[in-house]
Design an enzyme around this catalytic site. Structure first.
Site, mmCIF file in Angstrom:
data_model
loop_
_atom_site.group_PDB
_atom_site.id
_atom_site.type_symbol
_atom_site.label_atom_id
_atom_site.label_comp_id
_atom_site.label_asym_id
_atom_site.label_seq_id
_atom_site.Cartn_x
_atom_site.Cartn_y
_atom_site.Cartn_z
ATOM 1 N N VAL A 140 0.935 -1.192 -0.515
ATOM 2 C CA VAL A 140 -0.256 0.483 -0.205
ATOM 3 C C VAL A 140 0.476 1.080 0.290
ATOM 4 O O VAL A 140 0.531 2.195 -0.083
ATOM 5 C CB VAL A 140 -0.496 0.022 1.393
ATOM 6 C CG1 VAL A 140 -2.004 -1.056 0.940
ATOM 7 C CG2 VAL A 140 -0.359 -0.422 2.250
ATOM 8 N N ASN A 159 -7.236 -1.547 5.987
ATOM 9 C CA ASN A 159 -6.498 -2.095 7.270
ATOM 10 C C ASN A 159 -4.953 -2.643 6.853
ATOM 11 O O ASN A 159 -4.232 -3.020 8.510
ATOM 12 C CB ASN A 159 -7.308 -3.636 7.308
ATOM 13 C CG ASN A 159 -7.049 -4.943 8.374
ATOM 14 O OD1 ASN A 159 -7.119 -4.855 9.553
ATOM 15 N ND2 ASN A 159 -5.560 -5.604 7.849
ATOM 16 N N TYR A 172 3.367 5.040 15.290
ATOM 17 C CA TYR A 172 2.189 5.241 15.049
ATOM 18 C C TYR A 172 1.077 5.744 15.838
ATOM 19 O O TYR A 172 -0.106 5.510 15.419
ATOM 20 C CB TYR A 172 1.527 3.540 16.179
ATOM 21 C CG TYR A 172 1.234 2.455 15.748
ATOM 22 C CD1 TYR A 172 1.331 0.957 14.814
ATOM 23 C CD2 TYR A 172 -0.267 2.444 16.904
ATOM 24 C CE1 TYR A 172 0.044 0.324 14.979
ATOM 25 C CE2 TYR A 172 -1.385 1.468 16.943
ATOM 26 C CZ TYR A 172 -0.891 1.018 15.389
ATOM 27 O OH TYR A 172 -1.770 -0.436 16.177
ATOM 28 N N ALA A 223 0.076 9.189 16.527
ATOM 29 C CA ALA A 223 -0.073 9.887 15.488
ATOM 30 C C ALA A 223 -0.334 9.934 14.516
ATOM 31 O O ALA A 223 -1.903 9.737 13.635
ATOM 32 C CB ALA A 223 1.278 10.781 15.423
ATOM 33 N N LYS A 283 -1.921 7.237 13.963
ATOM 34 C CA LYS A 283 -4.321 6.130 14.128
ATOM 35 C C LYS A 283 -5.227 7.686 14.660
ATOM 36 O O LYS A 283 -6.015 7.104 14.307
ATOM 37 C CB LYS A 283 -3.620 5.137 15.230
ATOM 38 C CG LYS A 283 -2.851 3.734 14.733
ATOM 39 C CD LYS A 283 -3.914 3.161 13.515
ATOM 40 C CE LYS A 283 -3.275 1.591 13.391
ATOM 41 N NZ LYS A 283 -3.895 0.949 11.926
HETATM 42 P P1 NAD Z 1 -1.227 -8.813 11.332
HETATM 43 O O1 NAD Z 1 0.372 -8.344 11.033
HETATM 44 O O2 NAD Z 1 -1.444 -10.004 11.401
HETATM 45 O O3 NAD Z 1 -1.791 -8.177 9.764
HETATM 46 C C1 NAD Z 1 -0.739 -6.716 9.419
HETATM 47 C C2 NAD Z 1 -0.540 -7.272 7.721
HETATM 48 O O4 NAD Z 1 -0.350 -5.980 7.247
HETATM 49 C C3 NAD Z 1 -0.328 -8.353 7.403
HETATM 50 O O5 NAD Z 1 -0.793 -9.234 6.629
HETATM 51 C C4 NAD Z 1 1.179 -7.790 6.999
HETATM 52 O O6 NAD Z 1 1.428 -8.534 5.449
HETATM 53 C C5 NAD Z 1 0.232 -6.458 6.096
HETATM 54 N N1 NAD Z 1 0.823 -5.803 5.841
HETATM 55 C C6 NAD Z 1 2.347 -4.738 6.269
HETATM 56 N N2 NAD Z 1 2.495 -3.994 6.083
HETATM 57 C C7 NAD Z 1 1.807 -3.681 4.587
HETATM 58 C C8 NAD Z 1 2.349 -2.466 3.279
HETATM 59 N N3 NAD Z 1 2.813 -1.447 3.131
HETATM 60 N N4 NAD Z 1 1.503 -3.240 2.386
HETATM 61 C C9 NAD Z 1 0.340 -4.289 2.308
HETATM 62 N N5 NAD Z 1 0.448 -4.959 3.315
HETATM 63 C C10 NAD Z 1 0.763 -4.631 4.400
HETATM 64 O O7 NAD Z 1 -1.507 -7.174 12.507
HETATM 65 P P2 NAD Z 1 -3.206 -6.673 13.002
HETATM 66 O O8 NAD Z 1 -3.392 -6.440 13.988
HETATM 67 O O9 NAD Z 1 -3.887 -8.104 11.405
HETATM 68 O O10 NAD Z 1 -3.160 -5.518 11.568
HETATM 69 C C11 NAD Z 1 -4.068 -4.550 11.096
HETATM 70 C C12 NAD Z 1 -4.895 -3.583 11.892
HETATM 71 O O11 NAD Z 1 -5.320 -3.491 12.769
HETATM 72 C C13 NAD Z 1 -3.548 -2.060 11.555
HETATM 73 O O12 NAD Z 1 -3.433 -1.557 11.046
HETATM 74 C C14 NAD Z 1 -3.277 -2.059 12.847
HETATM 75 O O13 NAD Z 1 -2.488 -1.059 13.159
HETATM 76 C C15 NAD Z 1 -4.965 -1.694 13.840
HETATM 77 N N6 NAD Z 1 -4.174 -2.803 14.588
HETATM 78 C C16 NAD Z 1 -4.315 -3.997 15.459
HETATM 79 C C17 NAD Z 1 -3.744 -3.915 16.663
HETATM 80 C C18 NAD Z 1 -3.674 -5.764 17.652
HETATM 81 O O14 NAD Z 1 -3.962 -5.576 18.331
HETATM 82 N N7 NAD Z 1 -3.818 -6.576 16.909
HETATM 83 C C19 NAD Z 1 -4.883 -3.001 17.664
HETATM 84 C C20 NAD Z 1 -5.384 -1.769 16.771
HETATM 85 C C21 NAD Z 1 -5.201 -1.132 15.837
#
Ligand code: NAD
Length: 264
Positions: free
Chosen positions: A76, A102, A168, A170, A172
């Protein structure tokens, strides 16, 4: 009034059947659960991820359980690739109804760390600027949809802050600002723009944290007393993507087991 007897009052659809949904970062965690849930609900899912193999795996999982999905490798942060893949997805689906922004990764250093600026630039690019890329590419297609929906994944870091992760946090916060601005801008088009703010969830991002630390943290900080599961976030995303959610826009939905509202 008598003519109304036997007619259902509700006319808004709670179905995404046949809708075309593009999920970024769908190879793992929340994105993977979202791809599965939408496919279970009859949607056609474009599974995109930086990691081509994991996108392939998730699309294969969905297909094996009778769902309709196709995988694309997509970074992305690569503007040209975003444009190309979004165009291909819309051609594959005939339309694009839902965009779920996501993709993400942890990004942070203490403010006085030598690598702070580098991490800041990468973090803001991945976690905030990239959302403008996918939205700008998807918009002409979303405008053609009967119920265009954009769901941006923020975080509880979008409404509060933790140490050593300025980029992160900032970014979000920025996702919520972007969501609100675009909700106003696109209101007339019928496209809704909302954010989901997950609390601590068992995914790739949190996999390095030892389980006993997770348990201890959740007992102290989360009213529900546990980490959440990716599927619990996916249901929040699905809700905002329903045609029936047509009057919900500019909202930031906390899905955090009550963590953010806990005072003691
Ligand atoms: P995850 O690591 O399981 O999944 C994240 C996915 O994003 C991975 O498959 C990775 O390959 C992909 N990714 C990373 N960089 C990328 C790029 N440049 N282009 C395309 N894909 C890319 O983690 P997750 O927790 O499922 O994360 C999903 C979202 O949820 C993120 O935005 C994260 O910030 C947010 N989030 C997660 C939590 C948590 O506790 N897990 C809490 C709040 C927010």
């Amino acid at each position: 009034m008598t003519g109304e007897v036997g007619r259902r009052l509700s006319s808004l659809s709670r179905s995404v059947e046949g809708h075309v949904v593009l999920v970024t970062g769908a190879g793992s965690g929340i994105g993977r659960a979202t791809a599965h849930l939408f496919a279970d609900e009859g949607a056609r899912v474009a599974v995109t991820d930086l990691d081509a193999a994991s996108a392939d795996d998730v699309a294969a999982e969905v297909t094996a359980t009778g769902g309709d999905a196709r995988a694309w490798a997509l970074d992305v942060t690569d503007a040209a690739a975003v444009q190309e893949v979004v165009t291909e997805v819309a051609a594959w689906g005939g339309v694009l109804d839902v965009l779920v922004n996501n993709a993400g990764a942890a990004a942070g250093h203490p403010i006085d760390h030598d690598d702070f600026e580098e991490t800041w630039d990468l973090g803001i690019d991945l976690l905030l600027t990239s959302l403008t890329r996918t939205i700008r590419a998807a918009l002409p297609h979303l405008r053609q949809a009967a119920a265009g929906r954009i769901v941006n994944i923020s975080s509880t870091e979008g409404v509060g802050g933790s140490a050593n992760m300025a980029a992160y946090t900032a970014a979000k916060h920025g996702v919520i600002g972007l969501t609100r601005s675009l909700a106003v801008e696109l209101g007339e088009s019928g496209i809704t723009v909302n954010a989901v703010c997950p609390g601590p969830i068992h995914t790739g991002i949190t996999s390095a944290i030892p389980e006993e630390m997770k348990v201890k943290f959740a007992r102290r900080a989360v009213p529900v007393r546990r980490y959440g599961e990716p599927e619990e976030i996916a249901h929040g995303i699905l809700h905002l993507a329903l045609p029936a959610s047509s009057y919900i826009t500019g909202h930031a939905l906390l899905v955090d087991g009550g963590m953010t509202i806990k005072n003691n």
